[in-house]
Design an enzyme around this catalytic site. Structure first.
Site, PDB file in Angstrom:
ATOM      1  N   LYS A  24      65.819   7.860  87.422  1.00  0.00           N
ATOM      2  CA  LYS A  24      65.509   8.007  85.990  1.00  0.00           C
ATOM      3  C   LYS A  24      64.778   9.314  85.744  1.00  0.00           C
ATOM      4  CE  LYS A  24      61.632   6.096  84.167  1.00  0.00           C
ATOM      5  NZ  LYS A  24      60.792   7.038  83.436  1.00  0.00           N
ATOM      6  N   ASN A  25      63.733   9.588  86.549  1.00  0.00           N
ATOM      7  CA  ASN A  25      62.888  10.746  86.282  1.00  0.00           C
ATOM      8  C   ASN A  25      63.591  12.060  86.590  1.00  0.00           C
ATOM      9  OD1 ASN A  25      61.015   9.050  85.306  1.00  0.00           O
ATOM     10  ND2 ASN A  25      59.745   9.013  87.137  1.00  0.00           N
ATOM     11  N   ARG A  96      59.520   9.744  75.609  1.00  0.00           N
ATOM     12  CA  ARG A  96      58.449  10.683  75.957  1.00  0.00           C
ATOM     13  C   ARG A  96      59.000  11.921  76.650  1.00  0.00           C
ATOM     14  NH1 ARG A  96      53.427  11.585  76.813  1.00  0.00           N
ATOM     15  NH2 ARG A  96      53.063  12.893  78.610  1.00  0.00           N
ATOM     16  N   CYS A 120      50.822   6.656  75.733  1.00  0.00           N
ATOM     17  CA  CYS A 120      51.498   5.384  75.970  1.00  0.00           C
ATOM     18  C   CYS A 120      50.487   4.483  76.675  1.00  0.00           C
ATOM     19  CB  CYS A 120      52.758   5.588  76.778  1.00  0.00           C
ATOM     20  SG  CYS A 120      52.394   6.197  78.385  1.00  0.00           S
ATOM     21  N   ARG A 125      47.778  11.338  78.460  1.00  0.00           N
ATOM     22  CA  ARG A 125      48.924  12.159  78.851  1.00  0.00           C
ATOM     23  C   ARG A 125      49.041  13.444  78.013  1.00  0.00           C
ATOM     24  NH1 ARG A 125      53.852   8.235  80.359  1.00  0.00           N
ATOM     25  NH2 ARG A 125      54.363   9.953  81.750  1.00  0.00           N
ATOM     26  N   PRO A 126      48.059  14.321  78.077  1.00  0.00           N
ATOM     27  CA  PRO A 126      48.111  15.597  77.343  1.00  0.00           C
ATOM     28  C   PRO A 126      49.190  16.524  77.918  1.00  0.00           C
ATOM     29  CG  PRO A 126      46.237  15.564  78.808  1.00  0.00           C
ATOM     30  CD  PRO A 126      46.863  14.208  78.903  1.00  0.00           C
ATOM     31  N   ILE A 127      49.500  17.609  77.213  1.00  0.00           N
ATOM     32  CA  ILE A 127      50.492  18.571  77.731  1.00  0.00           C
ATOM     33  C   ILE A 127      49.900  19.984  77.791  1.00  0.00           C
ATOM     34  CG2 ILE A 127      52.472  17.191  76.943  1.00  0.00           C
ATOM     35  CD1 ILE A 127      52.839  19.282  74.699  1.00  0.00           C
ATOM     36  N   ASP A 128      48.595  20.061  77.991  1.00  0.00           N
ATOM     37  CA  ASP A 128      47.940  21.372  78.029  1.00  0.00           C
ATOM     38  C   ASP A 128      48.495  22.284  79.128  1.00  0.00           C
ATOM     39  OD1 ASP A 128      46.466  19.170  79.447  1.00  0.00           O
ATOM     40  OD2 ASP A 128      45.530  20.902  80.396  1.00  0.00           O
ATOM     41  N   GLN A 129      48.881  21.732  80.254  1.00  0.00           N
ATOM     42  CA  GLN A 129      49.409  22.573  81.333  1.00  0.00           C
ATOM     43  C   GLN A 129      50.799  23.106  81.005  1.00  0.00           C
ATOM     44  OE1 GLN A 129      47.454  23.381  84.144  1.00  0.00           O
ATOM     45  NE2 GLN A 129      46.007  22.471  82.681  1.00  0.00           N
ATOM     46  N   ASP A 308      53.767   5.234  90.225  1.00  0.00           N
ATOM     47  CA  ASP A 308      54.730   4.335  89.582  1.00  0.00           C
ATOM     48  C   ASP A 308      54.950   3.056  90.382  1.00  0.00           C
ATOM     49  OD1 ASP A 308      56.846   6.992  88.271  1.00  0.00           O
ATOM     50  OD2 ASP A 308      54.899   6.196  87.660  1.00  0.00           O
ATOM     51  N   ILE A 330      45.969   9.085  89.352  1.00  0.00           N
ATOM     52  CA  ILE A 330      46.797   9.927  88.471  1.00  0.00           C
ATOM     53  C   ILE A 330      46.513   9.651  87.004  1.00  0.00           C
ATOM     54  CG2 ILE A 330      49.174  10.591  87.891  1.00  0.00           C
ATOM     55  CD1 ILE A 330      48.448  11.282  90.780  1.00  0.00           C
ATOM     56  N   ARG A 400      64.301   0.179  80.129  1.00  0.00           N
ATOM     57  CA  ARG A 400      64.219   1.644  79.943  1.00  0.00           C
ATOM     58  C   ARG A 400      64.517   2.355  81.260  1.00  0.00           C
ATOM     59  NH1 ARG A 400      58.804   3.787  79.142  1.00  0.00           N
ATOM     60  NH2 ARG A 400      59.944   5.523  80.023  1.00  0.00           N
TER      61      ARG A 400
HETATM   62  C1  EPZ Z   1      56.049  11.914  85.348  1.00  0.00           C
HETATM   63  O1  EPZ Z   1      55.232  11.830  84.197  1.00  0.00           O
HETATM   64  C2  EPZ Z   1      56.866  10.638  85.370  1.00  0.00           C
HETATM   65  N1  EPZ Z   1      57.720  10.595  84.191  1.00  0.00           N
HETATM   66  C3  EPZ Z   1      55.933   9.435  85.407  1.00  0.00           C
HETATM   67  O2  EPZ Z   1      56.746   8.282  85.521  1.00  0.00           O
HETATM   68  C4  EPZ Z   1      55.065   9.540  86.655  1.00  0.00           C
HETATM   69  O3  EPZ Z   1      54.129   8.482  86.650  1.00  0.00           O
HETATM   70  C5  EPZ Z   1      54.327  10.881  86.677  1.00  0.00           C
HETATM   71  O4  EPZ Z   1      55.274  11.963  86.549  1.00  0.00           O
HETATM   72  C6  EPZ Z   1      53.555  11.098  87.962  1.00  0.00           C
HETATM   73  O5  EPZ Z   1      54.439  11.048  89.044  1.00  0.00           O
HETATM   74  C7  EPZ Z   1      58.848  11.334  84.201  1.00  0.00           C
HETATM   75  O6  EPZ Z   1      59.139  12.027  85.167  1.00  0.00           O
HETATM   76  C8  EPZ Z   1      59.713  11.221  82.988  1.00  0.00           C
HETATM   77  P1  EPZ Z   1      52.287  14.322  85.196  1.00  0.00           P
HETATM   78  P2  EPZ Z   1      54.411  13.151  83.722  1.00  0.00           P
HETATM   79  O7  EPZ Z   1      52.448  15.466  84.256  1.00  0.00           O
HETATM   80  O8  EPZ Z   1      55.236  14.339  83.984  1.00  0.00           O
HETATM   81  C9  EPZ Z   1      47.846  14.705  83.482  1.00  0.00           C
HETATM   82  C10 EPZ Z   1      57.547   6.179  84.945  1.00  0.00           C
HETATM   83  O9  EPZ Z   1      57.059   5.034  84.954  1.00  0.00           O
HETATM   84  N2  EPZ Z   1      48.354  15.885  82.759  1.00  0.00           N
HETATM   85  O10 EPZ Z   1      52.545  14.518  86.656  1.00  0.00           O
HETATM   86  O11 EPZ Z   1      53.938  12.908  82.348  1.00  0.00           O
HETATM   87  C11 EPZ Z   1      48.493  13.412  83.009  1.00  0.00           C
HETATM   88  O12 EPZ Z   1      47.802  12.898  81.893  1.00  0.00           O
HETATM   89  C12 EPZ Z   1      56.716   7.328  84.442  1.00  0.00           C
HETATM   90  O13 EPZ Z   1      58.698   6.482  85.351  1.00  0.00           O
HETATM   91  C13 EPZ Z   1      47.441  16.681  82.057  1.00  0.00           C
HETATM   92  O14 EPZ Z   1      46.248  16.401  82.024  1.00  0.00           O
HETATM   93  O15 EPZ Z   1      53.180  13.099  84.713  1.00  0.00           O
HETATM   94  C14 EPZ Z   1      48.357  12.521  84.214  1.00  0.00           C
HETATM   95  O16 EPZ Z   1      47.056  11.965  84.231  1.00  0.00           O
HETATM   96  C15 EPZ Z   1      55.321   6.897  84.040  1.00  0.00           C
HETATM   97  N3  EPZ Z   1      47.911  17.775  81.393  1.00  0.00           N
HETATM   98  C16 EPZ Z   1      48.498  13.497  85.396  1.00  0.00           C
HETATM   99  O17 EPZ Z   1      48.240  14.794  84.855  1.00  0.00           O
HETATM  100  C17 EPZ Z   1      49.236  18.131  81.411  1.00  0.00           C
HETATM  101  O18 EPZ Z   1      49.598  19.158  80.807  1.00  0.00           O
HETATM  102  C18 EPZ Z   1      49.902  13.537  86.009  1.00  0.00           C
HETATM  103  O19 EPZ Z   1      50.815  13.702  84.958  1.00  0.00           O
HETATM  104  C19 EPZ Z   1      50.140  17.309  82.131  1.00  0.00           C
HETATM  105  C20 EPZ Z   1      49.674  16.206  82.808  1.00  0.00           C
END
Ligand code: EPZ
Length: 421
Positions: A24-25, A96, A120, A125-129, A308, A330, A400
């Site tokens: 999926k991812n 998302r 969610c 889950r911010p997107i600052d990075q 996950d 995480i 999903r």
């Molecule tokens: C991906 O989410 C996956 N989703 C998630 O799977 C998975 O849990 C996660 O990676 C970790 O492996 C998809 O691939 C679609 P991250 P993502 O950016 O990309 C923080 C599922 O059940 N963060 O690695 O959103 C964030 O809040 C889903 O299939 C920032 O602070 O995860 C989190 O605490 C759930 N700023 C941590 O980093 C940012 O700009 C890791 O998030 C980005 C992330």
């Protein structure tokens, strides 16, 4: 849509083979990547899940020509008619991962306006990075009325150091950088299997991405990408979910069409719990004949134990012999489902990001609610190992990300059925 529930009669050992679907991812990253090519791409081994269907609907509404053949697990994506750099809230709120359109639209049009995804059930889950990466490539980035607006006269290769390991930011910056002028270096990059899958697909389209799977990814910009055919990797999280289901219910289960290397951390944990694990090349066999033993675990970016599978693991630990300690590093709020397990007789204390699970000899079936995809999987796993009947409500969440879970469980002897409220 009525409230769908999965009704489970527990304590049936699982016997046989589960065919694992495409990741999926990975799929939700490859679909927007296909929009960067000048011609059509064919994606094979596409999982038949709601996230894929919804993403295709969103892209069709933005002008892309996408043919979905669920039975053949195939997507044909023709990006030519794709002309809008705007993805409004009504569409993206359903998925998302739509935020990958930020990187893809910015690379293709030099502009992107995508509604900010909501949080969610597992954290803010911010997107600052992601935004840090886009700005570093030369884009202006702003947030106006819930819409992320990006624009760049020119995209220029750069050096980005991610403050934390982020799968999403790594994917989005790769997408934004492949057509930039010059080389982009992403440091502290995520190493998940689907990052490597994306890099392989982009390179097959003519990109020059090196180092995916390590924490330094180099992207040398090219002027155009050609569509191609790509087979999506198997879903390691789906495989781990069924392996843990076998530990919960007992039995002898083989997950087929997997890449065992991607399952190293879950195999190690399952062996610690006292089950046998046999790597058979493109399948993994789990034999569980006794009550699982308690474990300690800490979720970490790949190749560590995946967040996950934290929820499914806790569901198995709830019935283990001893006290398990499971740390979630995480996300800041990924234990919401614990209350539902407690209703089944589990004894779990959550202290911040740590769950202390006192294993009980028996869990008891009950009506429970899934609040997110992996919480739903955890409740199904708990129900398979519980005494009596469990009804997992809101199965839409599970659908999903799990392709044909009902069929796959029935095929290995679980007593399960779907009922609509
Ligand atoms: C991906 O989410 C996956 N989703 C998630 O799977 C998975 O849990 C996660 O990676 C970790 O492996 C998809 O691939 C679609 P991250 P993502 O950016 O990309 C923080 C599922 O059940 N963060 O690695 O959103 C964030 O809040 C889903 O299939 C920032 O602070 O995860 C989190 O605490 C759930 N700023 C941590 O980093 C940012 O700009 C890791 O998030 C980005 C992330």
């Amino acid at each position: 849509m009525g409230e769908k529930r999965l009704v489970i009669e527990g304590k049936r050992p699982l016997q046989g083979t589960v065919q694992i679907s495409g990741s999926k991812n990975s799929a939700v990253a490859l679909i927007p990547a296909a929009l960067l090519a000048t011609g059509p791409s064919i994606l094979e081994n596409v999982p038949n899940i709601r996230d894929v269907k919804v993403f295709c609907e969103i892209l069709r509404e933005l002008g892309a020509d996408i043919q979905h053949y669920p039975e053949e697990k195939r997507l044909v994506i023709r990006p030519n008619g794709f002309s809008s750099y705007r993805a409004p809230y009504e569409q993206v709120k359903r998925l998302r991962a739509s935020y990958y359109l930020l990187g893809a639209l910015l690379a293709r049009f030099g502009r992107a306006e995508v509604a900010l995804p909501g949080g969610c059930d597992i954290g803010i889950r911010p997107i600052d990075q992601h935004l840090k990466g886009f700005r570093s490539l030369g884009a202006e980035a702003s947030l106006e009325h819930g819409i992320v607006k990006l624009s760049a006269k020119k995209m220029t290769g750069t050096q980005v150091y991610l403050d934390l390991v982020s799968v999403g930011a790594t994917v989005n910056i790769m997408l934004a950088a492949v057509l930039a002028e010059g080389t982009t270096v992403i440091e502290n990059a995520a190493k998940e299997p689907h990052i490597v899958d994306l890099a392989n697909y982009l390179n097959a389209m003519g990109a020059k991405v090196q180092g995916a799977g390590t924490d330094v990814i180099r992207v040398r910009g090219v002027t155009s990408l050609q569509g191609c055919t790509h087979t999506i990797i198997p879903d390691d999280i789906e495989a781990g979910t069924y392996m843990l289901a076998c530990v919960s219910a007992g039995g002898d289960l083989t997950v087929e069409n997997v890449i065992p290397k991607h399952l190293d951390s879950i195999c190690a944990k399952i062996v610690e719990m006292g089950a046998q694990v046999c790597d058979k090349g493109d399948s993994v066999r789990v034999i569980s004949e006794h009550r699982p033993k308690a474990v300690t675990a800490k979720t970490l970016p790949y190749p560590g134990f995946p967040t996950d599978l934290q929820q499914p693991l806790v569901a198995v630990a709830a019935r283990a012999d001893g006290v398990s300690v499971i740390q979630e590093t995480i996300y800041d709020n990924r234990f919401g489902y614990v209350n539902e397990l407690i209703r089944m007789g589990a004894s779990i204390k959550v202290d911040g990001r740590t769950a202390i699970v006192e294993g009980m000899p028996t869990l008891y079936g009950a009506p429970v609610h899934a609040n997110d995809l992996r919480a739903g999987a955890a409740l199904v796993i708990a129900g398979l190992g519980a005494e009596g009947e469990t009804s997992v409500y809101r199965m839409e969440h599970v659908e999903r990300g799990y392709d044909s879970m009902l069929d796959k469980l029935q095929a290995v002897g679980a007593s399960v059925s779907i009922e609509e409220a």
